[in-house]
Design a protein around this motif. Structure first.
Motif, mmCIF file in Angstrom:
data_model
loop_
_atom_site.group_PDB
_atom_site.id
_atom_site.type_symbol
_atom_site.label_atom_id
_atom_site.label_comp_id
_atom_site.label_asym_id
_atom_site.label_seq_id
_atom_site.Cartn_x
_atom_site.Cartn_y
_atom_site.Cartn_z
ATOM 1 N N ARG A 1 0.823 -1.221 0.000
ATOM 2 C CA ARG A 1 0.000 0.000 0.000
ATOM 3 C C ARG A 1 0.853 1.266 0.000
ATOM 4 O O ARG A 1 0.394 2.326 -0.412
ATOM 5 C CB ARG A 1 -0.919 0.012 1.219
ATOM 6 N N LEU A 2 2.090 1.151 0.502
ATOM 7 C CA LEU A 2 2.979 2.319 0.516
ATOM 8 C C LEU A 2 3.660 2.526 -0.836
ATOM 9 O O LEU A 2 4.338 3.528 -1.043
ATOM 10 C CB LEU A 2 4.048 2.163 1.602
ATOM 11 N N GLY A 3 3.480 1.568 -1.756
ATOM 12 C CA GLY A 3 4.165 1.625 -3.041
ATOM 13 C C GLY A 3 4.050 2.960 -3.770
ATOM 14 O O GLY A 3 5.062 3.547 -4.149
ATOM 15 N N PRO A 4 2.827 3.469 -3.987
ATOM 16 C CA PRO A 4 2.704 4.734 -4.713
ATOM 17 C C PRO A 4 3.453 5.886 -4.046
ATOM 18 O O PRO A 4 4.098 6.688 -4.725
ATOM 19 C CB PRO A 4 1.192 4.995 -4.714
ATOM 20 N N ALA A 5 3.400 5.947 -2.707
ATOM 21 C CA ALA A 5 4.114 7.020 -1.997
ATOM 22 C C ALA A 5 5.621 6.845 -2.152
ATOM 23 O O ALA A 5 6.352 7.831 -2.318
ATOM 24 C CB ALA A 5 3.726 7.031 -0.518
ATOM 25 N N LEU A 6 6.084 5.596 -2.136
ATOM 26 C CA LEU A 6 7.524 5.357 -2.303
ATOM 27 C C LEU A 6 7.962 5.712 -3.717
ATOM 28 O O LEU A 6 9.078 6.169 -3.941
ATOM 29 C CB LEU A 6 7.865 3.901 -1.973
ATOM 30 N N ASP A 7 7.085 5.512 -4.700
ATOM 31 C CA ASP A 7 7.400 5.949 -6.060
ATOM 32 C C ASP A 7 7.550 7.472 -6.121
ATOM 33 O O ASP A 7 8.475 7.994 -6.728
ATOM 34 C CB ASP A 7 6.298 5.506 -7.030
ATOM 35 N N ARG A 8 6.607 8.181 -5.481
ATOM 36 C CA ARG A 8 6.687 9.651 -5.508
ATOM 37 C C ARG A 8 7.919 10.149 -4.769
ATOM 38 O O ARG A 8 8.483 11.187 -5.115
ATOM 39 C CB ARG A 8 5.411 10.262 -4.917
ATOM 40 N N LEU A 9 8.358 9.379 -3.751
ATOM 41 C CA LEU A 9 9.568 9.765 -3.029
ATOM 42 C C LEU A 9 10.777 9.787 -3.965
ATOM 43 O O LEU A 9 11.750 10.494 -3.715
ATOM 44 C CB LEU A 9 9.802 8.788 -1.870
ATOM 45 N N ALA A 10 10.690 9.022 -5.068
ATOM 46 C CA ALA A 10 11.776 9.002 -6.043
ATOM 47 C C ALA A 10 11.944 10.357 -6.728
ATOM 48 O O ALA A 10 12.940 10.607 -7.391
ATOM 49 C CB ALA A 10 11.523 7.912 -7.091
ATOM 50 N N ARG B 1 13.871 -4.115 -12.545
ATOM 51 C CA ARG B 1 14.019 -4.272 -13.993
ATOM 52 C C ARG B 1 12.663 -4.536 -14.644
ATOM 53 O O ARG B 1 12.504 -4.355 -15.837
ATOM 54 C CB ARG B 1 14.971 -5.423 -14.313
ATOM 55 N N LEU B 2 11.717 -4.991 -13.850
ATOM 56 C CA LEU B 2 10.388 -5.304 -14.385
ATOM 57 C C LEU B 2 9.439 -4.112 -14.272
ATOM 58 O O LEU B 2 8.338 -4.155 -14.794
ATOM 59 C CB LEU B 2 9.782 -6.493 -13.630
ATOM 60 N N THR B 3 9.842 -3.065 -13.542
ATOM 61 C CA THR B 3 8.916 -1.940 -13.339
ATOM 62 C C THR B 3 9.535 -0.634 -13.847
ATOM 63 O O THR B 3 9.227 0.431 -13.349
ATOM 64 C CB THR B 3 8.549 -1.771 -11.852
ATOM 65 N N ARG B 4 10.421 -0.731 -14.813
ATOM 66 C CA ARG B 4 11.121 0.432 -15.377
ATOM 67 C C ARG B 4 11.714 1.304 -14.270
ATOM 68 O O ARG B 4 11.658 2.535 -14.329
ATOM 69 C CB ARG B 4 10.170 1.273 -16.224
ATOM 70 N N GLY B 5 12.249 0.654 -13.237
ATOM 71 C CA GLY B 5 12.968 1.386 -12.204
ATOM 72 C C GLY B 5 12.108 1.941 -11.095
ATOM 73 O O GLY B 5 12.641 2.455 -10.121
ATOM 74 N N HIS B 6 10.759 1.862 -11.205
ATOM 75 C CA HIS B 6 9.908 2.377 -10.133
ATOM 76 C C HIS B 6 10.142 1.589 -8.844
ATOM 77 O O HIS B 6 9.841 0.397 -8.804
ATOM 78 C CB HIS B 6 8.434 2.265 -10.517
#
Lengths: 231, 319
Positions: free
Chosen positions: B195-204, B255-260
């Protein structure tokens, strides 16, 4: 008024700043290093835990989550570093907007990793991230830094054009006084965490910084402050 | 991750799980049915389940920790989380014995949490690779030394052997109850990390930008740290310390998520489960007459990979 903010404060950095911005306005924020320009942008963007009240088109954007907030405001930090090597296309999409932004001519860049772009190219990608969600309020920290002269002009024209319709506005922190004087509808001069003056009068603003124009070039008013003259 | 890659990963996982249950087949065919079902249910099933659960927890936690520190070299073992959990468990084991799984789990989670808090204090929330690794190394060394001290003060040779064997990391001879005991917190942790995935992506995009987009970074950091401590701690309490899966799985997964980094947590959990299941199969099928500790196998494969990664990063920086 599209933005009405009052009593913005960050301990030690920003003291009780209030400002209002009308729809369609491009407001430039100038001031010496450490005068609180970035802190003011942070307070409006909800970075840290700033005190004060913000009313942006009827809502406090700081209460909105990631799904809505980019439609109200976006923030471009001064740094051009990106901590994680994403593709340019994905970086823009993560900001909540369309992955492309034609005016910034990103066609050759979108499928490249941001850490492998030149600083200027990366700047354009980061700017696209901030512009793409088409927010009510653009908060841009040094948007022209690292851009070549042509792109500096194109960018400021683009920001003007973006906010001209749809009840939008921009607050732009910028060191380039000439650009600020040329593009700003209003100019706020910050000093020691407060808005010290509001002026579009070039010589007046320049005097606050301690510079003046001579033969078309900026130079220090007090020659002693000029390292050249100390030799 | 496309539906096809995801499907392939799940398929590989099911295959590895089935193989863990059936290989070697003759043990199931040659003996009488009662014994065969005992082998299957009491020996192989807990072991295969633990490999999946522990591997998935390490993968998901490693992915989340790497995203949080914005650093592909962060992982539960390199940041000292695993050694902290091991220390917590050994200390608890001396106080309450190895037969008290709840106490062991609590001690282990507390140790993992302590190590992560110490890491943030030492290295800071946005640590550079060198600071992060050095702090992690220092914490691992400290926790390792204290664990050894605890072993040296062992009340009896049996306690020493028990603790030593467990420290090497092992999936063998765990009961189905123990597997469930690790699985419940682990599945909860993986679900919450997803569930934290989207927030961790934005942290990038950088901490300031993420905050300006509406993410609460302090809360995100706290969640990732507590969840990975809980997941890793619960697994270490049952199976001991197993290294490198948490480092390698997220790197393949991205490698499967284009680096996300956030989107990769699911893939990372799947790959972690797959890697640990394969490592366990290797342990069981290796023709050396006795059983290797699985922690040794993951380290033997993982350490060279880690060295390659460090060298690769150095070349890239110098290029």
């Amino acid at each position: 008024m599209i933005l009405d903010a009052a009593g913005l404060a960050i301990p030690g950095r920003l003291f009780d700043v209030s400002l209002r911005i009308a729809a369609g306005e491009l407001v430039c924020l100038v001031g010496p290093n450490g005068s609180g320009k970035t802190s003011l942008l942070h307070a409006l963007a909800g970075i840290g835990r700033p005190a004060g009240e913000v009313d942006l088109d009827g809502v406090d954007p700081r209460t909105l989550g990631p799904a809505q907030r980019p439609r109200y405001l976006t923030y471009l930090p001064a740094t051009r570093d990106v901590p994680w090597p994403l593709l340019a296309r994905d970086l823009i999409a993560l900001g909540g907007g369309e992955a492309t932004f034609p005016a910034l001519e990103l066609d050759g860049l979108l499928d490249r990793r941001v850490d492998r772009l030149s600083t200027g190219e990366r700047s354009r990608v980061l700017i696209a991230r901030a512009l793409a969600p088409r927010p009510k309020l653009l908060l841009l920290d040094e948007p022209t830094a690292n851009l070549d002269p042509l792109w500096q002009i194109r960018l400021m024209e683009l920001v003007r054009q973006e906010i001209s319709v749809g009840g939008r506005a921009a607050l732009v922190a910028i060191h380039d006084l000439d650009a600020a004087l040329r593009y700003a509808d209003r100019m706020l001069v910050m000093d020691r965490g407060r808005i010290a003056a509001e002026s579009l009068d070039g010589p007046h603003v320049a005097a606050i910084f301690g510079i003046e124009r001579a033969n078309g070039k900026w130079r220090p008013v007090n020659p002693l402050a000029d390292p050249q003259s100390l030799r | 991750m496309t539906a096809r890659t995801s499907g392939l990963l799940w398929l590989a996982l099911v295959a590895a799980f089935t193989a863990s249950l059936l290989v070697p087949l003759h043990a199931l065919l040659e003996v009488d049915r009662g014994l065969a079902s005992a082998v299957l249910v009491e020996l192989r099933l807990p072991r295969a389940l633990l490999a999946l659960i522990y591997g998935a927890t390490l993968g998901a936690s490693g992915g989340a920790i790497q995203a949080l520190f914005a650093n592909p070299l962060a992982s539960p073992d390199l940041t000292g989380t695993t050694s902290g959990a091991a220390l917590g468990a050994v200390v608890t084991a001396y106080l309450f014995g190895f037969a008290a799984p709840i106490a062991l789990s609590i001690g282990s989670v507390a140790g993992a949490l302590g190590a992560l808090v110490l890491l943030i204090t030492l290295a800071g929330p946005k640590a550079e690779t060198a600071t992060l690794l050095l702090s992690g190394l220092a914490i691992s060394a400290l926790a390792g030394a204290l664990t050894t001290l605890a072993l040296a003060l062992a009340p009896s040779p049996f306690a020493f052997y028990d603790a030593y064997d467990w420290l090497m990391g092992s999936l063998i001879d765990r009961s189905l109850d123990q597997a469930v005991f690790a699985a419940v917190p682990a599945i909860l942790v993986i679900a919450l990390l997803l569930r934290l995935g989207p927030a961790l992506d934005r942290l990038a995009l950088g901490e300031e930008v993420a905050q300006s987009l509406g993410d609460n970074i302090a809360r995100l950091r706290l969640m990732v740290i507590c969840l990975s401590a809980l997941g890793v701690g619960a697994c270490v309490a049952i199976c001991g310390a197993i290294g490198f899966i948490g480092l390698i799985a997220p790197i393949f997964a991205r490698r499967l998520t284009r680096g996300h980094p956030g989107r990769a947590i699911m893939a990372s959990a799947l790959i972690g489960a797959l890697l640990l299941s394969l490592a366990d199969l290797t342990v069981r099928l290796a023709p050396i007459g006795r059983t290797l500790p699985i922690g040794v196998v993951t380290a033997l494969i993982g350490a060279p990979f880690f060295l390659w990664l460090v060298a690769h990063m150095r070349w890239r920086l110098s290029a």
